[in-house]
Scaffold this motif. Sequence first.
Motif, PDB file in Angstrom:
ATOM      1  N   ASP A  24     -16.636 -20.907 -18.937  1.00 14.01           N
ATOM      2  CA  ASP A  24     -16.581 -21.416 -20.318  1.00 14.01           C
ATOM      3  C   ASP A  24     -17.801 -22.287 -20.594  1.00 14.01           C
ATOM      4  O   ASP A  24     -18.413 -22.209 -21.648  1.00 14.01           O
ATOM      5  CB  ASP A  24     -15.305 -22.240 -20.536  1.00 14.01           C
ATOM      6  N   ALA A  25     -18.142 -23.130 -19.624  1.00 10.03           N
ATOM      7  CA  ALA A  25     -19.279 -24.036 -19.815  1.00 10.03           C
ATOM      8  C   ALA A  25     -20.564 -23.248 -20.033  1.00 10.03           C
ATOM      9  O   ALA A  25     -21.382 -23.592 -20.880  1.00 10.03           O
ATOM     10  CB  ALA A  25     -19.426 -24.957 -18.610  1.00 10.03           C
ATOM     11  N   MET A  26     -20.731 -22.194 -19.259  1.00 13.33           N
ATOM     12  CA  MET A  26     -21.998 -21.454 -19.331  1.00 13.33           C
ATOM     13  C   MET A  26     -22.102 -20.521 -20.524  1.00 13.33           C
ATOM     14  O   MET A  26     -23.191 -20.232 -21.001  1.00 13.33           O
ATOM     15  CB  MET A  26     -22.216 -20.649 -18.050  1.00 13.33           C
ATOM     16  N   HIS A  27     -20.976 -20.015 -20.986  1.00  8.43           N
ATOM     17  CA  HIS A  27     -21.047 -18.957 -21.996  1.00  8.43           C
ATOM     18  C   HIS A  27     -20.480 -19.317 -23.360  1.00  8.43           C
ATOM     19  O   HIS A  27     -20.550 -18.539 -24.289  1.00  8.43           O
ATOM     20  CB  HIS A  27     -20.369 -17.692 -21.467  1.00  8.43           C
ATOM     21  N   ARG A  28     -19.866 -20.493 -23.461  1.00  7.18           N
ATOM     22  CA  ARG A  28     -19.296 -20.888 -24.758  1.00  7.18           C
ATOM     23  C   ARG A  28     -19.874 -22.229 -25.184  1.00  7.18           C
ATOM     24  O   ARG A  28     -19.959 -23.149 -24.372  1.00  7.18           O
ATOM     25  CB  ARG A  28     -17.766 -21.030 -24.646  1.00  7.18           C
ATOM     26  N   VAL A  29     -20.254 -22.332 -26.445  1.00  5.22           N
ATOM     27  CA  VAL A  29     -20.763 -23.627 -26.920  1.00  5.22           C
ATOM     28  C   VAL A  29     -19.588 -24.469 -27.406  1.00  5.22           C
ATOM     29  O   VAL A  29     -18.756 -23.995 -28.155  1.00  5.22           O
ATOM     30  CB  VAL A  29     -21.776 -23.430 -28.074  1.00  5.22           C
TER      31      VAL A  29
END
Lengths: 89, 452
Positions: free
Chosen positions: A84-89
């Motif tokens: 989530d951290a890497m792919h969602r703002v």
Amino acid sequence: MRAIVTVVGKDKVGIIAGVCTVLAEYNVNILDIRQTVMQDYFTMMMVTDVSGSQLPVAELAKALEEKGKEMNLSIRLQREDIFDAMHRV
Amino acid sequence: MPNIKEVLTTLDMIDKRHLDIRTITMGISLLDCCDTDIKVCAQKIYDKITRRAENLVKVGQEIEWEFGIPIVNKRISVTPISIIGNTCDTDSYVPLAIAMDEAAKTCGVNFIGGFSALVQKGCTKGDWILMDSIPEAMKATERVCSSVNVGSTRAGINMDAVAKMGKIIKETAEITADNDGLGCAKLVVFANAVEDNPFMAGAFHGVGEPECVLNVGVSGPGVVYHALQSVKGMPFDDVAETIKKTAFQITRMGQIVGVEASKRLDVPFGIVDLSLAPTPAVGDSVARILEEMGLEVCGTHGTTAALAMLNDAVKKGGVMASSHVGGLSGAFIPVSEDEGMIAAAENGTLCLDKLEAMTCVCSVGLDMIAVPGDTSASTISAIIADEAAIGMVNSKTTAVRIIPAPGKVVGDRVEMGGLLGSAPVMPVHPESSENFIARGGRIPAPLQSLKN
């Protein structure tokens, strides 16, 4: 806490059974399974709930990696929040 | 819920593109370890570090497994030792370096930084003692890193310290000649040093920092290189955008790991340092990113512009991804630690003068460069002065980590092993800077310092 299990390797009989057995053994609930087979290559992603796990998450990840070696597959368990951290703002 | 593509992209970055957390570095204040008796001081230092960092490695390893992301190094930085040692009644701080080394071994960390002095405007008694102790300390210890800040935009450049450090670097090389002058790989001379840098050899825990803090350094040249494959031949606008997006993802990963580690260690989270830090591994090179932009070999004309764009895009991508971006953040260009830089230096395209130009636009400075063993102390001081001037005028951090490899000449190679890699010996200008360095004194702070 949720964790993502990924399994990548050559397709064969019993992959899902093998992984699920380990997860059941440590009381990990499976919430969702998605899989594809591309050119004999098996790729599976499982969403799991590790809140009730009898093992700490790090140990669980090690146990699955061991199982992977046994079955000649790459099996990984990682906390969901990293994706989530890497792919969602 | 992440989709399968996102999950596989992350795994691909880790497995094939060398994505990792380069370091989690615990900063520890030693300000309460002062004592007139150096033995007592050393014991206090050992006790405090081992108490504070007791679980650092264990927690780091747990998080590695939970997130499935390698944390390559666990490290410690401490208050500059010249400040702590100032109270000691002694003429050498080597026992304090040994205490740091022992503490690092007990905690299981591979480097500990902070055998340092901040002398941009002048030297205290302790600062001189510290500088004099560096060669012996680098020889006597395995994991201790040393740094000296000789200039800043606000203070100008302390040319007495610049002259001194040229000699100290030579001495350090000679005293560790058995290992090709390896001691110099653990010694860096700064201008505008930052207080929260998690990367070695320049990490120290500044006096403006809290009692204890956790800083994270993330890397990923391989990921950026790979991302650029998708914009081949496209305008720089697209290149910059691609780098920004990638830097954002990498930094978010650093942020989550840093927050988790600081929670478990019960230590405040400091900063994420987003630095493209190369390793000698193929596919983990900053030089190859520059070449991917269209340069035949790193070091040719256009390299400075390419690096400026890379450095800026990395920062822009990273800054929104973390609550606190700090440290050195940008792109590192260490020669020996970057497979592409080594190749470019060996074929002669990348020379010291071009590297100096590149340091005007990258995050730090002349890093891990081997020069001939007969390079004079004044020439090394002059190289330091040039770098410090670039830092001072451009309000940026610059540094010199240079190895005058004993007995080696241009064309030889210095093997340092591990992450430090191997460096081809590069030529320096033979003309003397002796009289320039002999002047001493202080270069006044530039007009840029008058900002109030």
